[in-house]
Design a protein around this motif. Structure first.
Motif, PDB file in Angstrom:
ATOM      1  N   LEU A  74       0.825  -1.208   0.000  1.00  0.00           N
ATOM      2  CA  LEU A  74       0.000   0.000   0.000  1.00  0.00           C
ATOM      3  C   LEU A  74       0.858   1.257   0.000  1.00  0.00           C
ATOM      4  O   LEU A  74       0.624   2.178  -0.798  1.00  0.00           O
ATOM      5  CB  LEU A  74      -0.928  -0.003   1.210  1.00  0.00           C
ATOM      6  CG  LEU A  74      -1.819   1.238   1.389  1.00  0.00           C
ATOM      7  CD1 LEU A  74      -2.737   1.410   0.187  1.00  0.00           C
ATOM      8  CD2 LEU A  74      -2.623   1.147   2.675  1.00  0.00           C
ATOM      9  N   VAL A  75       1.859   1.301   0.869  1.00  0.00           N
ATOM     10  CA  VAL A  75       2.714   2.482   0.942  1.00  0.00           C
ATOM     11  C   VAL A  75       3.572   2.606  -0.316  1.00  0.00           C
ATOM     12  O   VAL A  75       3.843   3.719  -0.786  1.00  0.00           O
ATOM     13  CB  VAL A  75       3.590   2.439   2.211  1.00  0.00           C
ATOM     14  CG1 VAL A  75       4.560   3.614   2.234  1.00  0.00           C
ATOM     15  CG2 VAL A  75       2.710   2.474   3.448  1.00  0.00           C
ATOM     16  N   ALA A  76       3.973   1.474  -0.883  1.00  0.00           N
ATOM     17  CA  ALA A  76       4.737   1.522  -2.142  1.00  0.00           C
ATOM     18  C   ALA A  76       3.918   2.197  -3.235  1.00  0.00           C
ATOM     19  O   ALA A  76       4.411   3.068  -3.960  1.00  0.00           O
ATOM     20  CB  ALA A  76       5.136   0.111  -2.568  1.00  0.00           C
ATOM     21  N   VAL A  99       4.305  -2.084  -7.653  1.00  0.00           N
ATOM     22  CA  VAL A  99       4.405  -3.431  -7.090  1.00  0.00           C
ATOM     23  C   VAL A  99       4.459  -4.430  -8.234  1.00  0.00           C
ATOM     24  O   VAL A  99       3.533  -4.515  -9.047  1.00  0.00           O
ATOM     25  CB  VAL A  99       3.203  -3.741  -6.177  1.00  0.00           C
ATOM     26  CG1 VAL A  99       3.267  -5.179  -5.685  1.00  0.00           C
ATOM     27  CG2 VAL A  99       3.175  -2.782  -4.993  1.00  0.00           C
ATOM     28  N   GLU A 100       5.541  -5.177  -8.304  1.00  0.00           N
ATOM     29  CA  GLU A 100       5.729  -6.132  -9.397  1.00  0.00           C
ATOM     30  C   GLU A 100       5.357  -7.556  -9.007  1.00  0.00           C
ATOM     31  O   GLU A 100       4.970  -8.351  -9.843  1.00  0.00           O
ATOM     32  CB  GLU A 100       7.177  -6.081  -9.870  1.00  0.00           C
ATOM     33  CG  GLU A 100       7.571  -4.720 -10.443  1.00  0.00           C
ATOM     34  CD  GLU A 100       8.977  -4.705 -10.981  1.00  0.00           C
ATOM     35  OE1 GLU A 100       9.802  -5.539 -10.525  1.00  0.00           O
ATOM     36  OE2 GLU A 100       9.265  -3.876 -11.861  1.00  0.00           O
ATOM     37  N   GLN A 101       5.494  -7.880  -7.731  1.00  0.00           N
ATOM     38  CA  GLN A 101       5.135  -9.221  -7.262  1.00  0.00           C
ATOM     39  C   GLN A 101       4.745  -9.146  -5.797  1.00  0.00           C
ATOM     40  O   GLN A 101       5.337  -8.402  -5.023  1.00  0.00           O
ATOM     41  CB  GLN A 101       6.299 -10.198  -7.438  1.00  0.00           C
ATOM     42  CG  GLN A 101       5.964 -11.628  -7.041  1.00  0.00           C
ATOM     43  CD  GLN A 101       7.142 -12.573  -7.226  1.00  0.00           C
ATOM     44  OE1 GLN A 101       8.151 -12.224  -7.809  1.00  0.00           O
ATOM     45  NE2 GLN A 101       7.009 -13.785  -6.711  1.00  0.00           N
ATOM     46  N   ALA A 159       6.436   0.712   7.064  1.00  0.00           N
ATOM     47  CA  ALA A 159       4.968   0.655   6.986  1.00  0.00           C
ATOM     48  C   ALA A 159       4.334  -0.388   7.907  1.00  0.00           C
ATOM     49  O   ALA A 159       3.342  -0.095   8.582  1.00  0.00           O
ATOM     50  CB  ALA A 159       4.532   0.420   5.538  1.00  0.00           C
ATOM     51  N   PRO A 160       4.855  -1.631   7.984  1.00  0.00           N
ATOM     52  CA  PRO A 160       4.222  -2.629   8.864  1.00  0.00           C
ATOM     53  C   PRO A 160       4.186  -2.220  10.326  1.00  0.00           C
ATOM     54  O   PRO A 160       3.220  -2.515  11.037  1.00  0.00           O
ATOM     55  CB  PRO A 160       5.085  -3.877   8.650  1.00  0.00           C
ATOM     56  CG  PRO A 160       5.677  -3.705   7.293  1.00  0.00           C
ATOM     57  CD  PRO A 160       5.943  -2.240   7.186  1.00  0.00           C
ATOM     58  N   VAL A 161       5.236  -1.534  10.794  1.00  0.00           N
ATOM     59  CA  VAL A 161       5.270  -1.094  12.189  1.00  0.00           C
ATOM     60  C   VAL A 161       4.197  -0.033  12.431  1.00  0.00           C
ATOM     61  O   VAL A 161       3.427  -0.110  13.394  1.00  0.00           O
ATOM     62  CB  VAL A 161       6.660  -0.531  12.552  1.00  0.00           C
ATOM     63  CG1 VAL A 161       6.658  -0.012  13.987  1.00  0.00           C
ATOM     64  CG2 VAL A 161       7.729  -1.596  12.383  1.00  0.00           C
ATOM     65  N   VAL A 162       4.146   0.952  11.536  1.00  0.00           N
ATOM     66  CA  VAL A 162       3.185   2.052  11.686  1.00  0.00           C
ATOM     67  C   VAL A 162       1.750   1.552  11.572  1.00  0.00           C
ATOM     68  O   VAL A 162       0.902   1.815  12.439  1.00  0.00           O
ATOM     69  CB  VAL A 162       3.450   3.144  10.631  1.00  0.00           C
ATOM     70  CG1 VAL A 162       2.397   4.248  10.739  1.00  0.00           C
ATOM     71  CG2 VAL A 162       4.846   3.729  10.802  1.00  0.00           C
ATOM     72  N   PHE A 163       1.466   0.812  10.506  1.00  0.00           N
ATOM     73  CA  PHE A 163       0.107   0.302  10.296  1.00  0.00           C
ATOM     74  C   PHE A 163      -0.272  -0.701  11.375  1.00  0.00           C
ATOM     75  O   PHE A 163      -1.431  -0.748  11.806  1.00  0.00           O
ATOM     76  CB  PHE A 163       0.000  -0.341   8.914  1.00  0.00           C
ATOM     77  CG  PHE A 163      -0.250   0.638   7.804  1.00  0.00           C
ATOM     78  CD1 PHE A 163      -1.515   0.794   7.265  1.00  0.00           C
ATOM     79  CD2 PHE A 163       0.773   1.412   7.300  1.00  0.00           C
ATOM     80  CE1 PHE A 163      -1.749   1.691   6.246  1.00  0.00           C
ATOM     81  CE2 PHE A 163       0.564   2.324   6.290  1.00  0.00           C
ATOM     82  CZ  PHE A 163      -0.703   2.465   5.756  1.00  0.00           C
TER      83      PHE A 163
END
Length: 206
Positions: free
Chosen positions: A67-69, A76-78, A114-118
């Motif tokens: 999402l942040v990417a 997002v390629e994969q 992002a995983p830490v924040v979300f």
């Protein structure tokens, strides 16, 4: 002016240390939880919980990266939401885009943290807004499982840390410039905040 420069510099250091500090704290709590589980029901069960049963947290972790990417202009390629391979439970392969000078560096850092924040935000929102609505035991257990899964998988992997480090210099310059212009004193705010009151509010015990 020298005082303002020093205040901005100290504030920049504090901000840059916040996310890694939160990530380390989550890792320590995660380790403690799994150790207790391991002592209660065995190491294999604890391993299963950390690497398989909490797959929802892995999905959340990878979705946060993706999402942040996308939001920062990356492609997002994969995306593998849950595909255990050794220590890797899932992955997102993305490509940054040079939208403006320094964009790639900023994207690297934001996508990695992002995983830490979300994770922290979503666990907080679920605890404060959804958990009070649970009236049955099974609802509480289900929501508890979801929150535990998200929390346990909200740590930064070694790859996340390496990628985040790529953008730290640029992010540091931007944060320093903002603090210098605004005159915000982050360190003073951190020192004078009633963190016990904040914790009680977060836990709903105030």
């Amino acid at each position: 002016m020298e005082q303002r420069l020093l205040t901005a510099l100290m504030g920049t250091i504090c901000i840059l240390l916040v996310i890694p500090a939160v990530g380390c704290l989550i890792h320590l709590i995660r380790t403690a939880i799994l150790r207790v589980i391991g002592q209660a029901v065995g190491g294999e069960t604890a391993w299963f919980i950390a690497n398989r049963a909490t797959f929802l947290g892995v999905v959340h972790h990878e979705c946060a990266h993706a999402l942040v990417a996308v939001l920062t202009g990356g492609k997002v390629e994969q995306m593998q939401l849950f595909h255990p391979q050794g220590d890797q439970l899932g992955c997102v392969i993305w490509r940054p885009r040079r939208l403006y000078p320094g964009a790639c560096a900023i994207q690297y850092t934001l996508v990695s943290i992002a995983p830490v924040v979300f994770g922290c935000c979503n666990v907080y929102l679920l605890w404060n807004n959804v958990f009070p609505l649970c009236t049955r035991v099974w609802q509480m257990l289900l929501l508890g499982y979801v929150m535990l899964s998200i929390f346990i998988q909200s740590t930064m992997s070694r790859q996340d840390v390496r990628v985040a480090a790529k953008g730290l210099p640029v992010c540091a310059v931007i944060i320093f410039a903002v603090l210098l212009v605004t005159g915000a004193d982050v360190c003073a705010w951190l020192l004078h905040t009633d963190w016990q009151g904040v914790l009680e509010h977060v836990l709903g015990t105030a």
